[in-house]
Design an enzyme around this catalytic site. Structure first.
Site, PDB file in Angstrom:
ATOM      1  N   CYS A  73       0.919  -1.166  -0.057  1.00  0.00           N
ATOM      2  CA  CYS A  73      -0.106   0.097   0.059  1.00  0.00           C
ATOM      3  C   CYS A  73       0.958   1.238   0.007  1.00  0.00           C
ATOM      4  CB  CYS A  73      -0.934  -0.062   1.230  1.00  0.00           C
ATOM      5  SG  CYS A  73      -1.710   1.552   1.589  1.00  0.00           S
ATOM      6  N   CYS A 177      -1.108   3.720  -6.371  1.00  0.00           N
ATOM      7  CA  CYS A 177      -1.757   3.357  -5.525  1.00  0.00           C
ATOM      8  C   CYS A 177      -1.877   1.810  -5.908  1.00  0.00           C
ATOM      9  CB  CYS A 177      -3.172   3.746  -5.232  1.00  0.00           C
ATOM     10  SG  CYS A 177      -4.613   2.987  -4.475  1.00  0.00           S
TER      11      CYS A 177
HETATM   12  N1  DGL Z   1      -4.247   0.383  -1.945  1.00  0.00           N
HETATM   13  C1  DGL Z   1      -3.522   1.536  -1.121  1.00  0.00           C
HETATM   14  C2  DGL Z   1      -2.482   2.325  -1.665  1.00  0.00           C
HETATM   15  O1  DGL Z   1      -1.845   1.963  -2.582  1.00  0.00           O
HETATM   16  C3  DGL Z   1      -4.669   2.228  -0.338  1.00  0.00           C
HETATM   17  C4  DGL Z   1      -5.842   2.843  -0.833  1.00  0.00           C
HETATM   18  C5  DGL Z   1      -6.819   3.349   0.104  1.00  0.00           C
HETATM   19  O2  DGL Z   1      -7.472   2.494   0.807  1.00  0.00           O
HETATM   20  O3  DGL Z   1      -7.125   4.444  -0.084  1.00  0.00           O
HETATM   21  O4  DGL Z   1      -2.380   3.559  -1.524  1.00  0.00           O
END
Ligand code: DGL
Length: 245
Positions: A73, A177
């Protein structure tokens, strides 16, 4: 122990785009993936909230004696991973950052968009990365609603159309993301045939290099911890999907 698992966490299905690349390089490992959909979206939370959530995710994963934990993430990596490393000094973490440096190294002359969550785009760590490596052709776009639309299986096209409509002619899109690689088709419908960059292959290489002689020789397994069966099946589908562009 070489058969201890490699653990992952994210706010749901997004980190599976990274898990998929790691499995390709290390097919015999045991994997535990913690899909924290109930706290999605991470990108609209405060640093304090994110630290608490990350700690909880890690406490759940420590029980499996991980070889290492992939923070799959960008938001968690940019906002709290430094602090998390201090809290858990005995655990090896691999983080995920928007691939801004690739633009600097390979696509200086190309019109580029970097798409991030709100928290990533506003974080100190990302701003430093962005200011060091952005080119004159780079634009940052924060997409605060996108991760939750993807997580909840909603139509992302109208939202993407709204935030990308002024960027026709873009040649490169950095997916900052781990959820965003899941909407490449929708982005292509709006911007045409762009080049996509995400960090997943770099992360897979990093995980492999960290494991060195600690690679599992037996058959591996995948355990998914999720709030519901739909999320679990979605993750399995992502990691099995054949590669497109
Ligand atoms: N998938 C995550 C990222 O790479 C988090 C996205 C979220 O929950 O806002 O930032």
């Amino acid at each position: 122990m070489s058969n201890n698992p490699i653990c992952f966490f994210d706010s749901g299905i997004g980190g599976a785009t990274i898990l998929k690349e790691v499995i390709k390089l290390l097919p015999n490992e045991n994997y535990v993936y913690y899909a924290d959909s109930k706290n999605n979206p991470y990108g609209n939370k405060t640093k304090k909230e994110l630290f608490k959530i990350a700690s909880n995710n890690i406490d759940n994963l420590i029980k499996y004696n991980p070889k290492l934990i992939v923070c799959a993430c960008n938001t968690m990596t940019e906002v709290v991973l430094n602090k998390i490393r201090k809290k858990y000094p005995n655990i090896i973490f691999v983080g995920t950052e928007p691939a801004v440096k690739v633009i600097h190294d390979k696509y200086q002359d190309k019109k580029t968009i970097i798409l991030t969550t709100k928290a990533t785009g506003e974080s100190k760590r990302f701003k430093m990365l962005f200011n060091n490596y952005k080119t004159d052709n780079t634009t940052l776009i924060k997409a605060p609603l996108l991760a939750s639309l993807i997580e909840n299986n909603k139509n992302t096209y109208p939202y993407l159309k709204k935030i990308l409509k002024d960027y026709k002619g873009t040649e490169v899109v950095v997916l900052g993301c781990s959820h965003f690689p899941l909407v490449k088709d929708e982005i292509k419908e709006i911007l045409g045939n762009v080049i996509f960059i995400d960090g997943s292959i770099g992360i897979a290489n990093r995980v492999k290099s960290l494991l060195e002689n600690n690679i599992n020789k037996e058959n591996g397994s995948i355990k998914i911890i999720s709030t519901d069966l739909f999320t679990k099946n979605k993750i399995l589908k992502i990691i099995k999907k054949d590669d497109e562009t």
